[in-house]
Design an enzyme around this catalytic site. Structure first.
Site, PDB file in Angstrom:
ATOM      1  N   ASP A  13     -85.847  27.804  15.266  1.00 29.18           N
ATOM      2  CA  ASP A  13     -86.632  27.812  16.495  1.00 29.18           C
ATOM      3  C   ASP A  13     -88.054  28.289  16.130  1.00 29.18           C
ATOM      4  OD1 ASP A  13     -87.213  28.183  19.354  1.00 29.18           O
ATOM      5  OD2 ASP A  13     -87.096  30.317  18.874  1.00 29.18           O
ATOM      6  N   ASP A  15     -90.902  29.824  18.789  1.00 29.25           N
ATOM      7  CA  ASP A  15     -91.396  31.003  19.520  1.00 29.25           C
ATOM      8  C   ASP A  15     -90.462  32.198  19.326  1.00 29.25           C
ATOM      9  OD1 ASP A  15     -93.806  30.176  20.844  1.00 29.25           O
ATOM     10  OD2 ASP A  15     -92.598  28.905  22.146  1.00 29.25           O
TER      11      ASP A  15
HETATM   12  N1  MG7 Z   1     -91.642  27.773  29.101  1.00 32.01           N
HETATM   13  C1  MG7 Z   1     -91.103  26.610  29.474  1.00 32.01           C
HETATM   14  N2  MG7 Z   1     -92.004  25.909  30.202  1.00 32.01           N
HETATM   15  C2  MG7 Z   1     -93.137  26.635  30.284  1.00 32.01           C
HETATM   16  C3  MG7 Z   1     -94.405  26.401  30.886  1.00 32.01           C
HETATM   17  O1  MG7 Z   1     -94.687  25.376  31.488  1.00 32.01           O
HETATM   18  N3  MG7 Z   1     -95.309  27.415  30.729  1.00 32.01           N
HETATM   19  C4  MG7 Z   1     -95.036  28.561  30.061  1.00 32.01           C
HETATM   20  N4  MG7 Z   1     -95.986  29.502  29.956  1.00 32.01           N
HETATM   21  N5  MG7 Z   1     -93.845  28.791  29.483  1.00 32.01           N
HETATM   22  C5  MG7 Z   1     -92.898  27.823  29.588  1.00 32.01           C
HETATM   23  O2  MG7 Z   1     -90.724  28.139  23.935  1.00 32.01           O
HETATM   24  C6  MG7 Z   1     -89.999  27.728  25.007  1.00 32.01           C
HETATM   25  C7  MG7 Z   1     -90.104  28.708  26.160  1.00 32.01           C
HETATM   26  O3  MG7 Z   1     -91.267  28.467  26.920  1.00 32.01           O
HETATM   27  C8  MG7 Z   1     -91.052  28.824  28.286  1.00 32.01           C
HETATM   28  C9  MG7 Z   1     -91.793  24.587  30.762  1.00 32.01           C
HETATM   29  C10 MG7 Z   1     -89.556  28.968  28.467  1.00 32.01           C
HETATM   30  O4  MG7 Z   1     -89.264  30.324  28.766  1.00 32.01           O
HETATM   31  C11 MG7 Z   1     -88.966  28.550  27.133  1.00 32.01           C
HETATM   32  O5  MG7 Z   1     -87.864  29.297  26.722  1.00 32.01           O
END
Ligand code: MG7
Length: 305
Positions: free
Chosen positions: A44, A46
């Site tokens: 993964d 992040d």
């Molecule tokens: N995550 C998912 N989405 C978004 C988004 O549109 N904006 C932000 N700031 N965060 C988002 O690395 C994946 C993680 O990113 C987050 C659509 C979710 O928490 C997901 O686990």
């Protein structure tokens, strides 16, 4: 059977948890037997390749980095904040069924995709902002990736985040090497440089498995590699290789930081090795070194015979 778990000093720290040391030992045996030629790494991005926290702050995510680009509109930021407020708690709520979560995550990612449409944020701007933000990779990531490159081990960085910022960070940190493939949500642009959505079907936290990997270049590269070192920080990450049918041994390493006490039992059920607040690549590297060094010893032995 040799006790590799005991031999790897890093695995004997007090922040290392294993449900079954016998099982971990057995998998490491298999990884060593297969050697570098049978190995692939799936990780993964992040909070797995990047640190989970540093200097008292949680790390900025791949989506978060995009929002910092100056050309991103106020409307997008507002919308994104609202969506995150609504859906982020659902993502980790243990009381919502998997089926329902999948539907809601599909909804989140597609609303997020809609809110990207029409903006003009160039790849150059993304690269510049990512370099300026400079999120730290786990310590020794560069060293680990260099070793994997030298040993020609395919590495899949599999992210439900935003691929464009993932690649920008990997490039900035000099680990986007030719053995590394990123499968993620990538921005699609029209001829005028306007964002029109994502290139492929949405990858979210709970469909991060075979459906996304099967069509990728990576899948054909690893057809004869049936051993995996897998790394992730959320429970869903453990399923990343679910659809690779040819696998024999998968060593799952889970990085745990937030709410660690509460989450430890489920992490121990899901990952073979759980590391609490370890912001380094020390353990994956120690295991890889053992595989590599055993191969060197074997070939020296054969050479001497
Ligand atoms: N995550 C998912 N989405 C978004 C988004 O549109 N904006 C932000 N700031 N965060 C988002 O690395 C994946 C993680 O990113 C987050 C659509 C979710 O928490 C997901 O686990």
């Amino acid at each position: 059977m040799k006790n590799y778990v005991k031999q790897i000093t890093e695995l004997n720290g007090n922040q290392v948890f294993m449900k079954s040391t016998e099982q971990v030992n057995k998998i490491i045996h298999n990884l060593i037997d297969g050697g570098c030629g049978k190995l692939q790494v799936v990780s993964d991005f992040d909070k797995t390749i990047t640190k989970q926290h540093e200097n008292g702050k949680l790390h900025i995510s791949s989506f978060g980095m995009f929002s910092r680009c100056p050309s991103v509109s106020e409307d997008h930021i507002k919308m994104n904040t609202e969506l995150t407020k609504k859906y982020a708690p659902v993502e980790v709520d243990p009381n919502i069924s998997m089926l329902e979560k999948k539907i809601l995550m599909e909804e989140w990612w597609s609303l997020s995709e809609d809110s990207l449409k029409g903006m003009r944020v160039s790849p150059e701007e993304i690269a510049r902002v990512c370099a300026e933000l400079g999120p730290s990779l786990r310590s020794r990531t560069k060293e680990f990736f260099d070793e994997l490159y030298k040993a020609e081990i395919p590495v899949l960085v599999f992210s439900a985040g935003l691929g464009d910022t993932v690649v920008a960070v990997l490039k900035h940190c000099d680990v986007h090497l030719s053995n590394v493939e990123v499968v993620s949500n990538f921005l699609k642009y029209d001829n005028e440089g306007t964002i029109v959505g994502f290139k492929n079907s949405i990858i979210h936290t709970y469909n991060k498995n075979e459906f996304a990997i099967k069509g990728s270049d990576f899948y054909s590269k690893v057809a004869d590699r049936d051993n995996v070192i897998l790394m992730g920080d959320t429970l869903g990450d453990a399923n990343m290789v679910e659809g690779m049918e040819h696998l024999s041994s998968v060593l799952k390493i889970g990085f745990l930081y937030e709410r660690s006490e509460e989450a430890l039992p489920s992490y121990m059920d899901t990952f073979d090795i759980v590391l609490i607040d370890d912001q380094s690549m020390n353990i994956p590297m120690a295991i890889f070194n053992l595989i590599k060094n055993n191969e060197i010893t074997q070939s020296t032995k054969l050479g001497n015979e």
